[in-house]
Scaffold this motif. Structure first.
Motif, PDB file in Angstrom:
ATOM      1  N   UNK A 259      36.258  25.656  46.907  1.00  0.00           N
ATOM      2  CA  UNK A 259      35.515  26.750  46.280  1.00  0.00           C
ATOM      3  C   UNK A 259      35.640  28.034  47.087  1.00  0.00           C
ATOM      4  N   UNK A 260      35.634  27.887  48.414  1.00  0.00           N
ATOM      5  CA  UNK A 260      35.786  29.071  49.270  1.00  0.00           C
ATOM      6  C   UNK A 260      37.137  29.730  49.039  1.00  0.00           C
ATOM      7  N   UNK A 261      38.174  28.934  48.873  1.00  0.00           N
ATOM      8  CA  UNK A 261      39.517  29.483  48.665  1.00  0.00           C
ATOM      9  C   UNK A 261      39.616  30.216  47.334  1.00  0.00           C
ATOM     10  N   UNK A 262      38.988  29.664  46.309  1.00  0.00           N
ATOM     11  CA  UNK A 262      38.970  30.338  45.008  1.00  0.00           C
ATOM     12  C   UNK A 262      38.240  31.675  45.125  1.00  0.00           C
ATOM     13  N   UNK A 263      37.154  31.685  45.866  1.00  0.00           N
ATOM     14  CA  UNK A 263      36.422  32.929  46.071  1.00  0.00           C
ATOM     15  C   UNK A 263      37.245  33.968  46.809  1.00  0.00           C
ATOM     16  N   UNK A 264      37.996  33.541  47.808  1.00  0.00           N
ATOM     17  CA  UNK A 264      38.856  34.460  48.553  1.00  0.00           C
ATOM     18  C   UNK A 264      39.905  35.078  47.643  1.00  0.00           C
ATOM     19  N   UNK A 265      40.443  34.273  46.747  1.00  0.00           N
ATOM     20  CA  UNK A 265      41.421  34.785  45.792  1.00  0.00           C
ATOM     21  C   UNK A 265      40.772  35.775  44.835  1.00  0.00           C
ATOM     22  N   UNK A 282      52.842  34.610  61.383  1.00  0.00           N
ATOM     23  CA  UNK A 282      52.594  34.335  59.969  1.00  0.00           C
ATOM     24  C   UNK A 282      51.593  35.341  59.396  1.00  0.00           C
ATOM     25  N   UNK A 283      51.947  35.965  58.291  1.00  0.00           N
ATOM     26  CA  UNK A 283      51.089  36.965  57.661  1.00  0.00           C
ATOM     27  C   UNK A 283      50.898  36.643  56.181  1.00  0.00           C
ATOM     28  N   UNK A 284      49.824  37.182  55.637  1.00  0.00           N
ATOM     29  CA  UNK A 284      49.592  37.069  54.196  1.00  0.00           C
ATOM     30  C   UNK A 284      49.178  38.434  53.667  1.00  0.00           C
ATOM     31  N   UNK A 285      49.923  38.953  52.723  1.00  0.00           N
ATOM     32  CA  UNK A 285      49.602  40.214  52.079  1.00  0.00           C
ATOM     33  C   UNK A 285      49.144  39.904  50.657  1.00  0.00           C
ATOM     34  N   UNK A 286      47.914  40.277  50.297  1.00  0.00           N
ATOM     35  CA  UNK A 286      47.459  39.988  48.938  1.00  0.00           C
ATOM     36  C   UNK A 286      48.450  40.514  47.906  1.00  0.00           C
ATOM     37  N   UNK A 287      48.898  39.653  47.003  1.00  0.00           N
ATOM     38  CA  UNK A 287      49.905  40.081  46.025  1.00  0.00           C
ATOM     39  C   UNK A 287      49.340  41.094  45.035  1.00  0.00           C
ATOM     40  N   UNK A 288      50.188  41.992  44.513  1.00  0.00           N
ATOM     41  CA  UNK A 288      49.716  42.997  43.560  1.00  0.00           C
ATOM     42  C   UNK A 288      49.280  42.362  42.248  1.00  0.00           C
ATOM     43  N   UNK A 289      48.433  43.069  41.530  1.00  0.00           N
ATOM     44  CA  UNK A 289      47.985  42.587  40.226  1.00  0.00           C
ATOM     45  C   UNK A 289      46.523  42.202  40.197  1.00  0.00           C
ATOM     46  N   UNK A 290      45.934  41.974  41.378  1.00  0.00           N
ATOM     47  CA  UNK A 290      44.517  41.650  41.437  1.00  0.00           C
ATOM     48  C   UNK A 290      43.680  42.894  41.648  1.00  0.00           C
ATOM     49  N   UNK A 291      42.379  42.764  41.485  1.00  0.00           N
ATOM     50  CA  UNK A 291      41.466  43.865  41.764  1.00  0.00           C
ATOM     51  C   UNK A 291      40.151  43.284  42.258  1.00  0.00           C
ATOM     52  N   UNK A 295      41.277  38.310  39.720  1.00  0.00           N
ATOM     53  CA  UNK A 295      42.665  38.099  40.090  1.00  0.00           C
ATOM     54  C   UNK A 295      43.389  37.340  38.988  1.00  0.00           C
ATOM     55  N   UNK A 296      44.706  37.350  39.085  1.00  0.00           N
ATOM     56  CA  UNK A 296      45.522  36.657  38.088  1.00  0.00           C
ATOM     57  C   UNK A 296      45.667  35.186  38.462  1.00  0.00           C
ATOM     58  N   UNK A 297      45.922  34.314  37.496  1.00  0.00           N
ATOM     59  CA  UNK A 297      46.148  32.894  37.818  1.00  0.00           C
ATOM     60  C   UNK A 297      47.311  32.709  38.784  1.00  0.00           C
ATOM     61  N   UNK A 298      48.363  33.528  38.643  1.00  0.00           N
ATOM     62  CA  UNK A 298      49.522  33.421  39.536  1.00  0.00           C
ATOM     63  C   UNK A 298      49.143  33.769  40.969  1.00  0.00           C
ATOM     64  N   UNK A 299      48.356  34.821  41.125  1.00  0.00           N
ATOM     65  CA  UNK A 299      47.925  35.215  42.468  1.00  0.00           C
ATOM     66  C   UNK A 299      46.988  34.178  43.077  1.00  0.00           C
ATOM     67  N   UNK A 300      46.094  33.653  42.258  1.00  0.00           N
ATOM     68  CA  UNK A 300      45.172  32.621  42.747  1.00  0.00           C
ATOM     69  C   UNK A 300      45.948  31.415  43.259  1.00  0.00           C
ATOM     70  N   UNK A 301      47.009  31.060  42.567  1.00  0.00           N
ATOM     71  CA  UNK A 301      47.841  29.941  43.005  1.00  0.00           C
ATOM     72  C   UNK A 301      48.462  30.221  44.371  1.00  0.00           C
ATOM     73  N   UNK A 302      48.893  31.473  44.606  1.00  0.00           N
ATOM     74  CA  UNK A 302      49.467  31.829  45.907  1.00  0.00           C
ATOM     75  C   UNK A 302      48.425  31.733  47.012  1.00  0.00           C
ATOM     76  N   UNK A 303      47.200  32.135  46.705  1.00  0.00           N
ATOM     77  CA  UNK A 303      46.121  31.999  47.688  1.00  0.00           C
ATOM     78  C   UNK A 303      45.911  30.527  48.027  1.00  0.00           C
TER      79      UNK A 303
END
Length: 425
Positions: A259-265, A282-291, A295-303
């Motif tokens: 649940x925490x991971x979904x919230x982060x996304x 190792x870095x993580x840059x939030x992918x474009x398309x969210x606000x 967020x988008x389902x695709x971005x949530x999957x990356x999170x």
């Protein structure tokens, strides 16, 4: 285990008898000393959200030449290890010196340093009668700078504390309807790259350099060190006698973290605090398309791939991290990693399957948090025990959104560990 929570009578006595708890001491301590208590400091949250805050508060107090007033750690009830029918006191609390040592918990500064030592809040009640305290509400300082860089926020508060003529300062929080995170250094700072402007000075400060493992935690680590000695055939190469020199420790948080991971996304969150340091591999840059808040389902999957990685991703990350660390050995030297320690809250068959798969890669020893033997007091601080093992390990793989991971990263870098030895999923 059936004894229930520890009472910590001896550690409480130790804290009461700290040498700075003496009103007759000369300035800058005693009844003429200068003090600051952060009554806005967060309580009833996970240890590591509290931990990074109290360290920065200590540094602010240190720079302002005031004694930091430390308090017990107040547990969030859901995180408390002991069942409700064995909880003998309320609120649920653990003395700070059971978890850490160093100046934050009242330990000494370096010789020649004239900064006043931290004091327990019970002593503060004696040294600073209510009529001698100046109360500063966060609403009077924080709003103009709360979205500025961390160093700007720090300098703003430092100016207030340095220029205040009163001996005793107490910082109180604005009401929740005004500020949902009314800490001096709040979640919005820790969860953004704005905190990085503080790293250089904070990591080199005595607060960081003198931070130490508590004797209680150290006793638990020492007690269980035998678990990490090789149990397989003798390796055909020289191996350090120190098992931590050839250990890879990995934070594998499961279950409640989904649940925490979904919230982060949902909130397009960056990595947390020191996990954002650019020198780490190792870095993580939030992918474009969210606000904000969506967020988008695709971005949530990356999170989810990085926050709650799959079985196969975990196995591959261990392989990659081991290879990269070994390959980074200085010319003429050889690095060996053959001990694997899993810091985890997982207890299911999934964990057994993971260990079975990892053994295929030649790990001579694989242990988990569940293998540790801990007494009553050590059990109460088991999160700090895991953290210290991860601090000592040659390589550590953590979760970039985790404050638990971030505080391990802080200790490892202050200890002088290489960035290549710190990895994220």
């Amino acid at each position: 285990m059936d004894q229930g929570p520890p009472t910590y009578e001896k550690i409480q006595e130790f804290e009461r008898n700290l040498p700075q708890h003496n009103l007759d001491l000369p300035y800058p301590e005693g009844k003429t000393g200068r003090y600051v208590k952060f009554s806005n400091q967060i309580k009833y949250l996970g240890w590591n959200n509290v931990f990074n805050e109290i360290l920065m508060n200590t540094y602010l107090a240190y720079k302002s030449k005031r004694a930091y007033v430390f308090i017990d750690y107040f547990w969030k009830p859901e995180y408390y290890f002991w069942p409700e029918d064995r909880r003998v006191v309320w609120p649920l609390r653990t003395p700070l010196n059971a978890i850490i040592s160093g100046p934050t918990a009242g330990g000494p500064w370096d010789e020649g340093d004239d900064a006043p030592r931290s004091v327990h809040e019970d002593y503060y009640e004696l040294a600073c009668p209510k009529e001698e305290r100046r109360i500063i509400n966060t609403r009077d300082v924080k709003p103009p700078v709360e979205w500025e860089q961390g160093d700007v926020q720090f300098r703003t508060w430092l100016k207030v504390l340095e220029e205040a003529p009163e001996r005793c300062i107490e910082i109180e929080p604005a009401p929740r309807e005004e500020d949902g995170y009314a800490q001096t250094f709040d979640l919005w700072l820790w969860g953004s790259d704005r905190v990085l402007s503080l790293w250089e000075e904070f990591s080199k400060s005595p607060v960081s350099k003198l931070l130490a493992t508590s004797p209680l935690v150290r006793s638990a680590v020492d007690r269980n060190e035998y678990l990490f000695f090789p149990s397989g055939p003798r390796p055909p190469y020289p191996v350090s006698r120190d098992p931590y020199d050839h250990m890879l420790a990995m934070h594998v948080r499961r279950g409640d973290y989904k649940d925490a991971c979904v919230g982060l996304a949902t909130w397009n969150s960056t990595f947390y605090s020191w996990n954002l340091l650019p020198e780490l591999p190792d870095h993580f840059i939030p992918p474009p398309g969210g606000k904000w808040g969506e967020n988008t389902p695709e971005n949530t999957e990356k999170y989810m791939e990085h926050c709650l990685p799959t079985f196969d991703m975990i196995v591959q990350k261990v392989r990659d991290s081991r290879r990269d660390y070994v390959n980074a050995a200085p010319r003429g030297t050889r690095r060996i990693l053959d001990v694997l320690y899993l810091l985890t809250n997982e207890e299911s068959e999934w964990l057994d399957l993971l260990k079975t798969e990892l053994r295929k890669d030649g790990w001579h020893v694989i242990r988990t948090s569940k293998d540790l033997e801990l007494d009553q007091e050590q059990t109460d601080v088991n999160m700090a025990v895991d953290m210290d093992i991860a601090r000592k390990a040659a390589v550590f793989i953590g979760n970039g959104w985790s404050s638990f991971t971030s505080n391990i990263v802080h200790r490892r870098l202050v200890d002088g560990k290489e960035p290549i030895s710190i990895r994220f999923y």
